[in-house]
Design a protein around this motif. Sequence first.
Motif, mmCIF file in Angstrom:
data_model
loop_
_atom_site.group_PDB
_atom_site.id
_atom_site.type_symbol
_atom_site.label_atom_id
_atom_site.label_comp_id
_atom_site.label_asym_id
_atom_site.label_seq_id
_atom_site.Cartn_x
_atom_site.Cartn_y
_atom_site.Cartn_z
ATOM 1 N N ASN A 1 0.796 -1.226 0.000
ATOM 2 C CA ASN A 1 0.000 0.000 0.000
ATOM 3 C C ASN A 1 0.828 1.275 0.000
ATOM 4 N N THR A 2 2.012 1.235 0.638
ATOM 5 C CA THR A 2 2.861 2.431 0.693
ATOM 6 C C THR A 2 3.103 2.989 -0.706
ATOM 7 N N LEU A 3 3.208 2.084 -1.681
ATOM 8 C CA LEU A 3 3.493 2.517 -3.051
ATOM 9 C C LEU A 3 2.254 2.395 -3.935
ATOM 10 N N LYS A 4 1.120 2.127 -3.312
ATOM 11 C CA LYS A 4 -0.129 1.881 -4.052
ATOM 12 C C LYS A 4 0.110 0.855 -5.168
ATOM 13 N N ALA A 5 0.794 -0.217 -4.796
ATOM 14 C CA ALA A 5 1.130 -1.261 -5.760
ATOM 15 C C ALA A 5 0.160 -2.425 -5.618
ATOM 16 N N GLY A 6 -0.673 -2.614 -6.634
ATOM 17 C CA GLY A 6 -1.634 -3.716 -6.630
ATOM 18 C C GLY A 6 -1.084 -4.934 -7.343
ATOM 19 N N ARG A 7 -1.935 -5.944 -7.475
ATOM 20 C CA ARG A 7 -1.484 -7.224 -8.033
ATOM 21 C C ARG A 7 -1.583 -7.248 -9.554
ATOM 22 N N ASP A 8 -0.783 -6.423 -10.185
ATOM 23 C CA ASP A 8 -0.738 -6.409 -11.654
ATOM 24 C C ASP A 8 0.633 -5.852 -12.075
ATOM 25 N N LEU A 9 0.863 -5.766 -13.372
ATOM 26 C CA LEU A 9 2.188 -5.353 -13.833
ATOM 27 C C LEU A 9 2.501 -3.908 -13.444
ATOM 28 N N GLU A 10 1.475 -3.089 -13.289
ATOM 29 C CA GLU A 10 1.707 -1.721 -12.808
ATOM 30 C C GLU A 10 2.242 -1.760 -11.361
ATOM 31 N N GLY A 11 1.684 -2.685 -10.569
ATOM 32 C CA GLY A 11 2.198 -2.863 -9.203
ATOM 33 C C GLY A 11 3.641 -3.335 -9.207
ATOM 34 N N VAL A 12 3.934 -4.248 -10.135
ATOM 35 C CA VAL A 12 5.311 -4.747 -10.264
ATOM 36 C C VAL A 12 6.248 -3.585 -10.582
ATOM 37 N N ARG A 13 5.821 -2.767 -11.535
ATOM 38 C CA ARG A 13 6.635 -1.616 -11.937
ATOM 39 C C ARG A 13 6.939 -0.709 -10.736
ATOM 40 N N ARG A 14 5.949 -0.452 -9.938
ATOM 41 C CA ARG A 14 6.128 0.454 -8.794
ATOM 42 C C ARG A 14 7.150 -0.087 -7.785
ATOM 43 N N VAL A 15 7.008 -1.352 -7.445
ATOM 44 C CA VAL A 15 7.921 -1.862 -6.407
ATOM 45 C C VAL A 15 9.347 -2.029 -6.937
ATOM 46 N N VAL A 16 9.482 -2.356 -8.220
ATOM 47 C CA VAL A 16 10.837 -2.507 -8.765
ATOM 48 C C VAL A 16 11.550 -1.153 -8.770
ATOM 49 N N LEU A 17 10.828 -0.110 -9.158
ATOM 50 C CA LEU A 17 11.447 1.228 -9.131
ATOM 51 C C LEU A 17 11.807 1.625 -7.699
ATOM 52 N N ASP A 18 10.954 1.249 -6.755
ATOM 53 C CA ASP A 18 11.257 1.530 -5.353
ATOM 54 C C ASP A 18 12.540 0.810 -4.920
ATOM 55 N N ALA A 19 12.678 -0.442 -5.357
ATOM 56 C CA ALA A 19 13.882 -1.210 -4.985
ATOM 57 C C ALA A 19 15.137 -0.531 -5.525
ATOM 58 N N VAL A 20 15.047 0.010 -6.750
ATOM 59 C CA VAL A 20 16.206 0.692 -7.340
ATOM 60 C C VAL A 20 16.512 1.959 -6.541
ATOM 61 N N HIS A 21 15.462 2.658 -6.143
ATOM 62 C CA HIS A 21 15.676 3.870 -5.339
ATOM 63 C C HIS A 21 16.294 3.532 -3.983
ATOM 64 N N GLN A 22 15.778 2.501 -3.348
ATOM 65 C CA GLN A 22 16.321 2.081 -2.042
ATOM 66 C C GLN A 22 17.797 1.706 -2.161
ATOM 67 N N ALA A 23 18.137 1.057 -3.268
ATOM 68 C CA ALA A 23 19.523 0.585 -3.446
ATOM 69 C C ALA A 23 20.490 1.753 -3.595
ATOM 70 N N GLN A 24 20.010 2.870 -4.149
ATOM 71 C CA GLN A 24 20.903 3.994 -4.484
ATOM 72 C C GLN A 24 22.152 3.442 -5.191
ATOM 73 N N GLY A 25 23.348 3.889 -4.771
ATOM 74 C CA GLY A 25 24.551 3.378 -5.441
ATOM 75 C C GLY A 25 25.159 2.185 -4.734
ATOM 76 N N GLN A 26 24.481 1.719 -3.660
ATOM 77 C CA GLN A 26 25.120 0.754 -2.760
ATOM 78 C C GLN A 26 25.320 -0.640 -3.339
ATOM 79 N N GLY A 27 24.573 -0.970 -4.385
ATOM 80 C CA GLY A 27 24.757 -2.276 -5.016
ATOM 81 C C GLY A 27 25.737 -2.204 -6.168
ATOM 82 N N CYS A 28 26.571 -1.182 -6.167
ATOM 83 C CA CYS A 28 27.510 -0.916 -7.262
ATOM 84 C C CYS A 28 26.796 -0.705 -8.585
ATOM 85 N N ALA A 29 26.049 0.404 -8.628
ATOM 86 C CA ALA A 29 25.406 0.831 -9.864
ATOM 87 C C ALA A 29 26.481 1.215 -10.880
#
Lengths: 208, 291
Positions: free
Chosen positions: B159-187
């Motif tokens: 709900n934090t990202l208003k991500a539902g059970r569809d590809l739009e929801g997938v898109r939202r959480v994946v972008l969030d994961a990239v943001h959370q990672a910042q440069g720490q995963g060796c971007a």
Amino acid sequence: MRQITIPISDEVIRSLKVGDPVLLNGVMVTGRDAVHKWLVETFIYKTRPPQGDDLEVYEAIKPLLNGGGIYHCGPVVAGLDTKDYRFVAAGPTTSSREEPYQGDVMRHFNLKGVIGKGGMGAKTLQACQEVPGVYFHAIGGAASWIAQSVQRVLGVYKLDFGVPEAMWVIEVKDFPAVVTMDAHGQSQHAVIEERSRQVLEQLIGLGR
Amino acid sequence: MTPDLTPQFLELIRLAATDLPPDVEAALRQAVEQEEPGSAARGALETILKNVELSRANQTPICQDTGTPIFYVYHPEGWSTRKLRQQIEEAVVQATQKSYLRPNSVDSLSGKNSGNNLGGNYFPTIHFEEVEGDALTVDLMLKGGGCENVGAQYSLPYNTLKAGRDLEGVRRVVLDAVHQAQGQGCAPGILGVAIGGDRGSGYYASKEVLFRRLDDENENPELAHLEKRLTEEANQLGIGPMGFGGKTTVLGTKITALNRLPASYFVTVSYMCWAYRRRRMVWQDGNVSFE
């Protein structure tokens, strides 16, 4: 590119600004997860009594860290059987894991330079202003390249922590890094985090 | 019946640790051109490429964190997986002695490093699968801890990202994961995404999908579209190489979908650092080839 010699004076530290590319020269010590936990628990918070060679190692590293630099790095080292150590690969590890400890370690040892990757948080930034100190960002994954700047391995402490976690005392020449947190309260990481969060909110339509 | 392939496994490890695959290097070379001359982002990518060349020439590890060696072994009928495991473990020990691998296997209770990269049944990680035909194929991935630590798993709806059970929801959480990672995963990183499965199979599949070549296209047109879109949008975040800011935050996105339970909808993201070390070995009729 600006040459920085370790140990680093307060004057030089204060002259460094976020975004400055530098080449580091002198003696630094590697230290990561096990080392930070051990230093803080044994010598700073004193929640654990010194054991084995702890006190001896503490006395040996104090002058190295005073005005010096700690490198978040778990190297690949050749010559383990002959003790004729040579760094084969030695890029930085992720620094944020040391965030709970780093500021206290900086204050305790008068540590001026923290070298790693990925940046650190508010506690470390605060310590950078007080001590003063800076965070030098090395290039993650550029391990063979960075190992070339390691001229000599002068010694090793706490090898019982394992090769990646030990404290390797190294002499470096032209070690490449970029200042991403300075002694004036500036953090490139905080800026990028905030900027990218705004883009993220636009992309997923939050905050509307 | 099962031949001794220990030297071949050692060569597979050497290649993976010291010689970045051509598709990854090409993507990095393309990325350099997109960053501003004189920027920290461009400087980081230039150093990365010099390091890639040096590691290949000197046969030294690209990154000192040689990660968890993850082997996927596809063997013909009748091969002994017990013997293959012994051979792979022996090759791992030899590779550690030769400094292709850093001793990376730590006892989680005592904190002791085994010193030879062995330890229990999960280090190294070896997956076996029997396949038709008479060729043995072994894929190896070396995945470092920095990027493994920024992997993420979401249970949708989120709900934090208003991500539902569809590809739009997938898109939202994946972008969030990239943001959370910042440069720490060796971007710049590469995203392996698994939709569905359970918590275990999701992570397994999100790594497996990273064996796809960077320049290939997903067979499913919907997923192919989402892969492109996620790569473009992740790059709009401006995190850049090492988190220095810049245009290149991810080099590519690979998505797979698994069946799920009616009650569960997991999205699992494995973040692979730019040092995308994966290699394949094929053995057939006594001949070995590497790619």
